[in-house]
Each structure stands twice: as C-alpha cells, then as structure tokens.
Design a protein around this motif. Structure first.
Motif, short mmCIF file in Angstrom:
data_model
loop_
_atom_site.label_atom_id
_atom_site.label_comp_id
_atom_site.label_asym_id
_atom_site.label_seq_id
_atom_site.Cartn_x
_atom_site.Cartn_y
_atom_site.Cartn_z
N CYS A 274 10.12 24.68 31.35
CA CYS A 274 10.39 23.13 31.59
C CYS A 274 9.17 22.57 31.27
CB CYS A 274 10.80 22.80 32.97
SG CYS A 274 9.40 23.22 34.41
N MET B 133 21.75 19.58 40.44
CA MET B 133 20.11 19.79 39.90
C MET B 133 19.32 18.61 40.75
SD MET B 133 18.86 19.31 35.98
CE MET B 133 19.44 17.57 35.85
N SER C 131 18.70 19.77 44.34
CA SER C 131 17.76 20.86 44.34
C SER C 131 16.35 20.50 44.08
CB SER C 131 17.92 22.03 43.37
OG SER C 131 19.20 22.43 43.50
N THR D 108 14.79 19.62 35.88
CA THR D 108 15.41 20.78 35.20
C THR D 108 15.01 21.94 35.85
OG1 THR D 108 13.85 20.84 33.48
CG2 THR D 108 15.53 19.49 33.24
N GLU D 109 13.87 22.32 36.56
CA GLU D 109 13.51 23.48 37.11
C GLU D 109 12.76 23.36 38.52
OE1 GLU D 109 11.76 27.64 35.27
OE2 GLU D 109 11.41 26.11 33.91
N GLU E 2 12.15 24.78 40.91
CA GLU E 2 11.50 26.21 41.53
C GLU E 2 9.67 26.21 40.81
OE1 GLU E 2 14.96 29.32 42.47
OE2 GLU E 2 14.64 28.83 40.41
N ARG F 170 13.20 31.36 30.13
CA ARG F 170 14.31 31.39 30.89
C ARG F 170 13.83 30.14 32.12
NH1 ARG F 170 18.89 34.72 31.17
NH2 ARG F 170 19.02 36.18 29.08
N ARG F 171 14.94 29.55 32.44
CA ARG F 171 14.37 28.60 33.54
C ARG F 171 15.18 29.19 35.02
NH1 ARG F 171 13.69 23.25 31.49
NH2 ARG F 171 14.15 23.04 29.37
N GLY F 172 14.35 28.86 35.98
CA GLY F 172 14.76 29.41 37.34
C GLY F 172 14.25 30.78 37.82
N GLU G 62 15.16 33.28 39.53
CA GLU G 62 15.78 34.61 39.20
C GLU G 62 16.06 34.92 37.72
OE1 GLU G 62 16.79 36.35 41.71
OE2 GLU G 62 16.07 35.07 43.08
N LYS G 63 15.99 34.02 36.77
CA LYS G 63 16.13 34.21 35.46
C LYS G 63 14.65 34.68 34.96
CE LYS G 63 20.01 31.68 34.21
NZ LYS G 63 20.64 30.80 33.41
#
Length: 545
Positions: free
Chosen positions: A191, A228, A231, A257-258, A260, A472-474, A476-477
């Motif tokens: 992000c 979104m 969160s 957007t992210e 975490e 990748r975003r997040g 887990e990804k």
C-alpha cells in the motif's frame, strides 16, 4: 452491417512449446495427459516430459549440459521427490485436464530464483527460458492460470509443502536443526504511505461508506468499500488504545486499503513507512527451517517458528542464537520451557547493555545476598516498595535511595527529583543469568556464528530475489508471498550444495591422480621441474576428470 467473423478456440490441452518438433510415437505419448500416482484416482494432469524437447537436432538435456547449466536439473530432481497428492486432490476428476501442480510449482519457484515475481513475467519466462522448460516440461500457462494456482494452493505452499521441501534440502545439504540462528527485518508493504488516515478520517470514511451501502444495498462495490473502511476503523481504534495503554503520545494512522500494515522504521535508512516484520530461523548451512510474518513484533513468532522447525526435523532445537532485539521475557521463558540453550546479548556486543545516552538497568549490579542494587558509582539502591501483579502490570519490586544530589553522573542516570528508581521483575533473575552466560568466552565464540548463519538470508532475498517490497496486500497474502520466496531460497541452497559436492569430488579425483603419478617423481625426478612433463600430466588428469 457486417457481421463479426467467428473464431474457433482450440480447447485441447496446452502442451510444451516444442510439441510439434518430434512426431515419433514416444513423443506423442508424452503429450497425453498423465494420471496422478494413485491408480484409483481419475484425476488427469498435463505433465509433458522435458526430455522430448529438442533444439534443432540437439536434445534440450544435452544442450543444458553443454552450456554448464546445473540449476534446472537440481531443481527438477528436488521437485520430483515431493508428494503432490495434497495439491492434486483439489482438482475435479472430470473436465479439461489442468497443468500438473508439480510443473506449475516448478515454474513459480524457478522464476523467483531468478528474481521474477510478476505473473506476466513468469508467463514470458516459461516461453523463452530453456532451463525453465526443463523444470516445467515445456508448459506455457498464462498469468491468470498462474495466479489462480497460487490462490488455490496457498495453504499447502506455506505449510506441508514448505516442510516437505525443507526436509529434502536438509538431506542435500547434510545439515540439521540442532542449532538455529534467528533474525527479523522490516519489508515495505504494497500500500501507499501517502494515503494514511487518522481515527477521525477513518470514522468519516466509514460513515460515508455506510450511507452509500444503505442507498445502494445491491451494489457489490458499496459492500466491499464498507468492509474495507470498517477494517481500517477497527485497526486504528485498536492501535490508539494500545498506544494509550503503553503511555505513548500521538495518534496512530492506518492505510485504508491495507489496514494490517503498520507504520514503522525501515532498514537501510529509508525512513518510516507501512510494512511488515518477517522472521526466519536458519541453520549452519543457511537453510531456513521456519518462517513467520507479524505486522509489528518479531518476538511473538519465536514459539510458532520453533514448532515449525520441530515439524521439519522431528527433533527439538538444542541451541538458539538471537540478537539483542529478542532479549525479553517472552523469548527467554519460551527457551526455558523448551529446554533450549539460548544465546542472546542485551546489547550489540555479548555481555554489554544496550547503548543509550543514559544508564540502563543493565548498568546496575544486583547483589542477591543483600537484595540491593549498586549504581555505576557504587551507591546502593535498597527495596522501597512492591507492586502486586494485575491484568495491566507485572509483579515488581522497586529499589531506590533518595535524591541523587551531588552525584557527578546524575545527568547520565536520571532526571527524577526523587532519585533513580529500579524495577525488578520475576524474570530478572533469569536475565541476570543470561548476561553472565554471554560474558563467557565459549558463549561469545558460539554466538559469533549467528551473523554468518542468518544475516545473508535477508541479503539474498533483497538483492537477488528482489524482495524489497511485498507485492500482495493483507497479512495472509504477505505470508504466502514470503513463504514462496523462502521456498525458492531453500532450493538455491540445495543447488549450491550440489555444486560444492561436485567440486569436492573433482578435487578428490585430481588429488588421487597426482598421487597415482608420484612414482614417476621418484624414478625420473620431479615432474614439476619439467614444463613439458607437467603440461602433459595435467592434460591427462583434467581430461579424465
């Protein structure tokens, strides 16, 4: 009006790039979809044989051997040793045969080893790279198929497959997990750091998204935007509460957007930006046995990484080498529970406290017999109070001795008018014992290996595999992306071990041949003095090797 011409799409399985070169019966047989290892399983996969690929009149295997490329052969053999049933069971037994999971995984890992992480670049690599064709059998999937494959098998890639492949790499490198070195770093998130929001802005964005979702209840984009913003609001509220609990000033910020990803200081003097903290445990051959990713704290993942290392080797860790960032109660308690010999300094050098403008707790000596602390100038700090443990505070003892007026080192010690205070917790006895251990010469010698064991891992990931920023975003990804990078890294360690084994073998054969010709030295004199004899002997030995 003119009608658009109809285009017929070929629905046959996509085979290797040189499928039309050889028309022999054996080659046609290799083009057919292969079944999985289980005879009762009806699943079929496209898995061409790379030995059928030719470049003109030259076989691909011969071409790679002539050009000295050994990496594709090692990677292919390691992948062939793995069990792919966990991947294959996720496919339907009917319909068009998909590409073999073994070949798809070979494409992804071989590309990451070359520093390629883009799906479109991987698609091109499968078509133009000869080494990649040997690993994958010549398949050429498009970027969408590669992306769906990664999402479908994300759990297996970072779990059972990582452990299985690491076991194979340990055998190739002839190493184990008895002694592990740990380290963590900070890698930038995908992000943008220019769109961060405080709690008030996140609240306004959430309210706007809620109104839009109420006005358009059937719109999927409105629902996605509401999730979104929800969160992001939850994340920033939680961080502000945590900052207030720890006594920190200022307001936390969050990426819409992210959420975490957390703003933190980057390595190599790159300032502050949103990122994650990945951590690894590596052995003496720099093979990564365990890996984890946390948004902010690299010490909380030590226990899960030790569990993962146990899954890989089926043996507990005997010794663990960590840097000063892991010198805390949680890590020390974990090592005691698991009976692990922990070597972890309090400062940059073993046995020395952390560098600071003022004296830290490690600069004060605790006299267990008299239950007092002695400051750097020799003044005693006696017990003046106790605090019982609660949900917010730990049980502790407070030591002091009134104002420090007249002390020459007061400016380096404290600014409190009541004098310096020292808090002693239950784990401080263990910390004192660890400090004494780190002052021992043998402990310093063992700990000196840590830097060579684990520091090159992140250097290789950054400089060779290009992991300077997650794509990748997040969370887990991000864990999936980091796991794929470490799979490719461990494959590279196995390739290096194979090359070293060949080099050692050649040196041994060379030594044996020189020993074989030693009788000529005694009969006709030293051959080293005669250039003609020396050149002739070297040609014979090198030609045989």
């Amino acid at each position: 009006m003119t009608t658009r011409p109809q285009i017929k799409i070929n629905t046959a399985p996509q085979l290797d790039i040189f499928s039309g070169v050889d028309s022999s019966p054996d080659h046609k047989k290799q083009d057919k979809s292969k079944r999985s290892g289980n005879k009762t399983d009806k699943r079929r996969f496209v898995a061409p044989d790379p030995s059928a690929i030719t470049l003109g009149n030259t076989n691909l295997k011969e071409h790679l051997e002539l050009t000295g490329q050994k990496t594709p052969f090692t990677v292919a053999s390691l992948l062939d040793e793995q069990d792919w049933s966990d991947f294959e069971h996720r496919y339907a037994s009917e319909g068009r045969p998909p590409y073999s999971p073994r070949n798809m995984m070979g494409l992804i890992l071989y590309g990451i080893m070359q520093g390629i992480t883009s799906l479109r670049t991987l698609e091109r690599l499968a078509r133009v790279d000869l080494g990649c064709m040997w690993v994958t059998g010549g398949i050429f999937p498009d970027h969408a198929i590669i992306g769906r494959f990664i999402n479908m098998h994300s759990e297996s890639m970072t779990g059972p497959f990582f452990e299985s492949l690491t076991r194979t790499v340990l055998k190739k490198t002839d190493s184990d997990g008895s002694c592990l070195a740990g380290d963590g770093t900070v890698i930038e998130a995908a992000c943008s750091s220019y769109n961060l929001m405080k709690q008030e802005a996140a609240q306004q964005a959430h309210e706007a998204a809620q109104n839009q979702a109420d006005n358009h209840p059937d719109c999927p984009e409105s629902k996605k935007n509401l999730e979104m913003t929800s969160s992001a609001l939850e994340a920033v509220v939680e961080r502000n509460a945590k900052r207030k609990k720890n006594g920190k000033s200022g307001n936390a910020v969050v990426s819409p957007t992210e959420p975490e990803a957390v703003v933190q200081k980057m390595k190599r003097g790159r300032g502050y930006t949103t990122g994650y903290k990945p951590s690894v445990l590596a052995n003496s051959k720099r093979v990564v046995l365990a890996q984890a990713v946390d948004p902010t704290n690299e010490t909380t993942v030590v226990s899960p990484m030790l569990d993962q290392s146990m899954q890989v080797t089926d043996k507990p860790v005997d010794e663990m080498l960590l840097d000063a960032g892991y010198f805390n109660d949680e890590v020390i308690a974990t090592s005691l529970e698991r009976d692990i010999s922990l070597l972890c300094p309090e400062g940059k050098e073993p046995g020395k406290p952390k560098e600071s403008a003022k004296f830290q707790k490690g600069h004060f000596y605790y006299d267990e017999t008299n239950d007092v602390y002695r400051c750097p100038v020799g003044k005693e700090l006696v017990l003046i109070g106790q605090v019982k443990g609660s949900t917010r505070t730990k049980e502790q003892k407070i030591y002091g001795n009134g104002p420090c007026e007249g002390c020459l080192l007061k400016d380096q010690c404290t600014s409190n008018k009541k004098g310096r205070r020292i808090k002693r917790y239950a784990m401080d006895d263990t910390k004192d014992a660890l400090r004494q251990v780190m002052q021992h010469p043998k402990a310093k010698k063992s700990f000196s290996k840590r830097k060579a064991m684990v520091e090159p891992v992140f250097a290789y990931l950054r400089d060779i595999q290009g992991l300077n920023r997650f794509r990748r975003r997040g969370l887990e990804k991000v864990k999936l992306e980091f796991g794929l990078h470490l799979l490719a890294y461990n494959l590279r360690r196995a390739v290096k071990a194979s090359l070293y084994a060949i080099l050692r073998y050649n040196r041994m054969i060379l030594w044996l041949h020189f020993e074989r010709y030693r009788p000529f030295e005694r009969k006709w004199g030293s051959w080293e003095r005669d250039p003609v004899k020396r050149h002739s002997l070297q040609r014979k030995v090198l030609h045989w090797v």
